[in-house]
Design an enzyme around this catalytic site. Structure first.
Site, PDB file in Angstrom:
ATOM      1  N   ASP A 164      19.975   1.684  10.745  1.00 11.99           N
ATOM      2  CA  ASP A 164      21.278   2.401  10.570  1.00 11.99           C
ATOM      3  C   ASP A 164      21.487   3.205   9.621  1.00 11.99           C
ATOM      4  O   ASP A 164      21.026   2.773   8.217  1.00 11.99           O
ATOM      5  CB  ASP A 164      22.271   1.294  10.772  1.00 11.99           C
ATOM      6  CG  ASP A 164      23.679   1.611  10.075  1.00 11.99           C
ATOM      7  OD1 ASP A 164      24.147   3.055  10.501  1.00 11.99           O
ATOM      8  OD2 ASP A 164      24.654   1.086   9.713  1.00 11.99           O
TER       9      ASP A 164
ATOM     10  N   ASN B 152      23.978   5.272   8.563  1.00  5.42           N
ATOM     11  CA  ASN B 152      25.204   5.548   8.044  1.00  5.42           C
ATOM     12  C   ASN B 152      26.142   4.571   7.507  1.00  5.42           C
ATOM     13  O   ASN B 152      27.289   4.587   7.278  1.00  5.42           O
ATOM     14  CB  ASN B 152      26.048   6.798   8.849  1.00  5.42           C
ATOM     15  CG  ASN B 152      26.145   5.933  10.195  1.00  5.42           C
ATOM     16  OD1 ASN B 152      25.955   4.907  10.434  1.00  5.42           O
ATOM     17  ND2 ASN B 152      26.945   6.797  11.132  1.00  5.42           N
TER      18      ASN B 152
ATOM     19  N   ASP C 108      27.642   2.125   9.404  1.00  2.00           N
ATOM     20  CA  ASP C 108      28.397   1.542  10.284  1.00  2.00           C
ATOM     21  C   ASP C 108      27.928   0.320  11.016  1.00  2.00           C
ATOM     22  O   ASP C 108      28.832  -0.056  11.867  1.00  2.00           O
ATOM     23  CB  ASP C 108      29.123   2.551  11.046  1.00  2.00           C
ATOM     24  CG  ASP C 108      27.887   3.188  12.368  1.00  2.00           C
ATOM     25  OD1 ASP C 108      26.488   2.588  12.041  1.00  2.00           O
ATOM     26  OD2 ASP C 108      28.267   4.006  13.112  1.00  2.00           O
TER      27      ASP C 108
ATOM     28  N   ASP D 247      15.588   6.805  28.905  1.00  4.38           N
ATOM     29  CA  ASP D 247      15.958   5.859  29.847  1.00  4.38           C
ATOM     30  C   ASP D 247      16.992   6.729  30.715  1.00  4.38           C
ATOM     31  O   ASP D 247      17.703   7.551  30.489  1.00  4.38           O
ATOM     32  CB  ASP D 247      16.730   4.725  29.268  1.00  4.38           C
ATOM     33  CG  ASP D 247      16.438   3.364  29.701  1.00  4.38           C
ATOM     34  OD1 ASP D 247      16.690   3.166  31.163  1.00  4.38           O
ATOM     35  OD2 ASP D 247      16.272   2.467  28.935  1.00  4.38           O
TER      36      ASP D 247
ATOM     37  N   ASP E  40      15.883   2.992  34.969  1.00  4.72           N
ATOM     38  CA  ASP E  40      16.426   1.646  35.046  1.00  4.72           C
ATOM     39  C   ASP E  40      16.762   1.038  36.656  1.00  4.72           C
ATOM     40  O   ASP E  40      17.258   2.170  37.538  1.00  4.72           O
ATOM     41  CB  ASP E  40      17.903   1.778  34.484  1.00  4.72           C
ATOM     42  CG  ASP E  40      18.683   0.708  34.380  1.00  4.72           C
ATOM     43  OD1 ASP E  40      18.000  -0.204  33.555  1.00  4.72           O
ATOM     44  OD2 ASP E  40      19.679   0.464  34.898  1.00  4.72           O
TER      45      ASP E  40
ATOM     46  N   GLU F 177      11.610   0.602  36.599  1.00 11.59           N
ATOM     47  CA  GLU F 177      11.953  -0.993  36.421  1.00 11.59           C
ATOM     48  C   GLU F 177      12.401  -1.374  37.927  1.00 11.59           C
ATOM     49  O   GLU F 177      13.175  -1.194  38.398  1.00 11.59           O
ATOM     50  CB  GLU F 177      13.189  -1.008  35.594  1.00 11.59           C
ATOM     51  CG  GLU F 177      13.472  -2.647  35.163  1.00 11.59           C
ATOM     52  CD  GLU F 177      14.704  -2.801  34.779  1.00 11.59           C
ATOM     53  OE1 GLU F 177      15.148  -3.782  34.366  1.00 11.59           O
ATOM     54  OE2 GLU F 177      15.872  -2.148  35.182  1.00 11.59           O
TER      55      GLU F 177
ATOM     56  N   HIS G   3      14.126  -5.389  25.715  1.00  8.49           N
ATOM     57  CA  HIS G   3      15.434  -5.531  25.688  1.00  8.49           C
ATOM     58  C   HIS G   3      16.136  -6.467  26.239  1.00  8.49           C
ATOM     59  O   HIS G   3      17.456  -7.000  25.823  1.00  8.49           O
ATOM     60  CB  HIS G   3      16.370  -4.481  25.262  1.00  8.49           C
ATOM     61  CG  HIS G   3      16.553  -3.692  26.799  1.00  8.49           C
ATOM     62  ND1 HIS G   3      15.212  -2.970  27.456  1.00  8.49           N
ATOM     63  CD2 HIS G   3      17.522  -3.650  27.485  1.00  8.49           C
ATOM     64  CE1 HIS G   3      15.659  -2.779  28.567  1.00  8.49           C
ATOM     65  NE2 HIS G   3      17.041  -2.755  28.531  1.00  8.49           N
ATOM     66  N   ASP G   4      15.519  -7.157  27.441  1.00 11.15           N
ATOM     67  CA  ASP G   4      16.135  -7.785  28.373  1.00 11.15           C
ATOM     68  C   ASP G   4      15.490  -9.343  28.248  1.00 11.15           C
ATOM     69  O   ASP G   4      15.840 -10.060  29.007  1.00 11.15           O
ATOM     70  CB  ASP G   4      15.913  -7.531  29.836  1.00 11.15           C
ATOM     71  CG  ASP G   4      16.849  -6.140  30.128  1.00 11.15           C
ATOM     72  OD1 ASP G   4      17.956  -5.992  29.459  1.00 11.15           O
ATOM     73  OD2 ASP G   4      16.588  -5.543  30.884  1.00 11.15           O
TER      74      ASP G   4
HETATM   75  C1  NOJ Z   1      18.352  -3.047  33.443  1.00 11.39           C
HETATM   76  C2  NOJ Z   1      18.407  -2.921  31.994  1.00 11.39           C
HETATM   77  O1  NOJ Z   1      17.329  -3.093  31.362  1.00 11.39           O
HETATM   78  C3  NOJ Z   1      19.437  -3.914  31.401  1.00 11.39           C
HETATM   79  O2  NOJ Z   1      19.440  -3.904  30.032  1.00 11.39           O
HETATM   80  C4  NOJ Z   1      20.908  -3.373  32.272  1.00 11.39           C
HETATM   81  O3  NOJ Z   1      21.787  -4.236  31.689  1.00 11.39           O
HETATM   82  C5  NOJ Z   1      20.627  -3.383  33.731  1.00 11.39           C
HETATM   83  N1  NOJ Z   1      19.538  -2.691  34.032  1.00 11.39           N
HETATM   84  C6  NOJ Z   1      21.826  -2.622  34.061  1.00 11.39           C
HETATM   85  O4  NOJ Z   1      21.745  -0.942  33.918  1.00 11.39           O
END
Ligand code: NOJ
Length: 559
Positions: free
Chosen positions: A26, A28, A30, A103, A204, A260, A334-335
């Site tokens: 970050d 700035n 916030d 993405d 995605d 994905e 990130h999932d």
């Molecule tokens: C897959 C993404 O990796 C995930 O983070 C997202 O919540 C879902 N697709 C919906 O876009």
């Protein structure tokens, strides 16, 4: 006899570093990471030895699903900065000889996207057919499908009394890809970003864009909702749509694309990303992520993974794609939770470091392009959540609400959250031992792992034995070796319950990779053939001794 070497390509030789902008740095104060923050850390990323940066969505978005709900595909969300910041970032990435991948989220938009605002106005709206609208059935939703984030996949809209489909949150209505105007708009938008100079897209949930039909799905665990996947994943027109995308956009650029792909299999990967498929460059597979999941639903239960399952999944993917398609290799994104907490050992600092290095060695020296999620190169670990109030992520909250409503005890729900929730990955990067790890001078949007005072990037840059410095060595070794980049994979010691060993071979050259996934010493007879030769890389000084691997020991031998 296998073809000796797959054709060379930069995206095969590259290693990708995934940045989750909200949690990276970050600039700035916030509390939310931003593009200027990323700019300030490009030296760090470059030093690691990666070639490509993949940015999670930075487009304008209400942020219900942290950017996967886009309300304007052509502008930068003000949380992250401006288009000028983006252009500067892109130029700086290129100046350093790296590339930038964005993405692409086009299975759905935000419900605040002007297309959807117009679509929902009336049944005769010119954009009505841009989304998937249906009448209710028997006073309820059109079918029994459950959404990925809990609840029904259909929401009734007051304006017309019809329901719209959302495979994710109600604020993420699915686009109707059957409509050629939708495809035109998406392809135009992709072109807009390519013309700015980006180097590709991570797509995605791209395998969901063609729906086969809208009949009830088989009941999901708990029996309340049906599974939409049999009719939504790999639908009848998905390959046609992707070939059209390739013809109209992708084939005009020298780009990296990675899908994905929910429900992926090696056979499907060859259809989507076969070397002659004319669709994508590679796809992610989720078999590896499913080795510890409950049946058809990671929230249902978790079981301890078995090394035998990891071996059989990876061996299937390595051998079935060889010569036909390219693997995308990841332990984290990130999932997912942190891999060292899931597949390694965090019971001591020594074990955390050794097992993080071992995991990277095992996966990233297979055939395919490695994807490293920010902080993985530090061996970051999961946080502990005492209650659901500490969770920001809507997927975790939605699925926990469904399970609690079914009477699953809170204790069990929290155990699953602590094991598998994607909230773990989203804790901000610890850069130093400064307050909030130097991630922000303000209040971070979600807390850092409290261990940041010791476990941070600054400490690891200084320490030659750190996970970070090991990743550097690993990536450099891979990049400099044709056998590690392109060699054919063969599993060794298939019966061992502790050791994952494999060879890579190319043009008569062999590499051997041995990894002890256990906290006990493990016999590794294969090592006798390499006695007296020092390993090219190892996570114990000097490498293995006496045909035995110490806890979490790994080594790489190159002929
Ligand atoms: C897959 C993404 O990796 C995930 O983070 C997202 O919540 C879902 N697709 C919906 O876009």
């Amino acid at each position: 006899m296998k073809a000796e070497q797959p054709a060379r390509a930069w995206w095969k030789e590259a290693a990708v570093y995934q940045i989750y902008p909200r949690s990276f740095c970050d600039s700035n104060g916030d509390g939310v990471g931003d593009l200027q923050g990323i700019l300030g850390k490009l030296d760090y990323v470059q030093r690691l030895g990666v070639d490509v940066i993949w940015l999670n969505p930075i487009y304008r978005s209400p942020g219900v699903d942290n950017g996967y709900d886009i309300s304007d595909y052509r502008s930068i969300d003000p949380r992250f900065g401006t288009m000028a910041d983006f252009e500067r970032l892109l130029a700086e990435v290129h100046r350093r000889g790296m590339r930038l991948v964005m993405d692409l989220v086009v299975n759905h938009t935000s419900d605040e996207h002007p297309w959807f605002i117009e679509s929902r106005q009336s049944k005769t709206s010119p954009k009505r057919d841009w989304y998937i609208w249906q009448d209710g059935a028997q006073g309820g939703a059109p079918n029994n499908w459950g959404a990925n984030f809990g609840g029904s996949a259909w929401t009734r809209d007051e304006a017309t009394g019809q329901y719209y489909l959302h495979l994710f949150a109600p604020q993420q209505p699915d686009l109707n890809w059957e409509n050629p105007a939708v495809r035109d708009a998406v392809f135009d938008m992709m072109d807009f970003w390519f013309r700015k100079g980006i180097d590709g897209f991570r797509m995605d949930v791209i395998s969901l864009i063609s729906k086969a039909g809208y009949a009830d799905g088989p009941l999901l665990p708990g029996g309340q909702y049906g599974d939409p996947m049999p009719q939504c994943a790999n639908g009848p027109r998905v390959h046609e749509f992707l070939r059209e995308m390739d013809r109209r956009v992708l084939s005009r650029y020298d780009c990296l694309t990675v899908g994905e792909n929910a429900g992926n299999t090696p056979e499907l990967a060859c259809r989507y990303a076969g070397f002659d498929a004319g669709e994508l460059k590679m796809t992610f597979q989720f078999d590896l992520m499913d080795v510890d999941g409950g049946e058809r639903d990671k929230w249902n239960a978790c079981r301890r993974w078995k090394l035998a399952d990891i071996k059989s999944v990876m061996t299937r993917w390595q051998t079935q794609l060889d010569g036909k398609a390219w693997n995308a290799l990841f332990w984290e994104n990130h999932d997912q939770p942190r891999s060292v907490s899931r597949f390694g050992d965090t019971s001591s600092e020594e074990r955390r470091v050794r097992s993080a290095k071992m995991l990277a060695t095992c996966l990233f020296l297979m055939q395919g392009t490695p994807y490293i999620f920010q902080g993985e190169e530090l061996g970051l670990v999961n946080r502990h959540f005492a209650s659901l109030e500490e969770i920001d992520d809507l997927q975790t909250r939605g699925n926990c609400a469904d399970r609690l409503a079914r009477g699953v005890p809170m204790e069990n729900v929290m155990a699953v959250v602590n094991y598998i929730s994607r909230e773990h990955a989203r804790a901000p990067m610890p850069w130093s031992d400064a307050p909030n790890g130097g991630f922000t001078t303000g209040v971070p949007w979600v807390p850092l792992h409290p261990g940041y005072t010791g476990l941070n990037a600054e400490n690891q840059l200084r320490d030659p034995d750190s996970v970070y410095n090991y990743y550097r060595a690993l990536l450099a070794l891979r990049k400099g070796s044709m056998v590690l980049l392109y060699g054919h994979y063969a599993l060794q010691m298939p019966e061992s319950e502790q050791v994952y060993a494999y060879t890579r071979t190319l043009n008569g050259q062999t590499a051997l990779i041995v990894c002890n996934f256990s906290g006990q010493a493990a016999d590794c007879p294969l090592l006798s053939a390499w006695a007296g030769r020092p390993p090219a890389l190892a996570n114990y000084a000097g490498g293995p001794e006496n045909r035995t691997l110490r806890p979490y020991e790994c080594a790489v031998y190159l002929e």
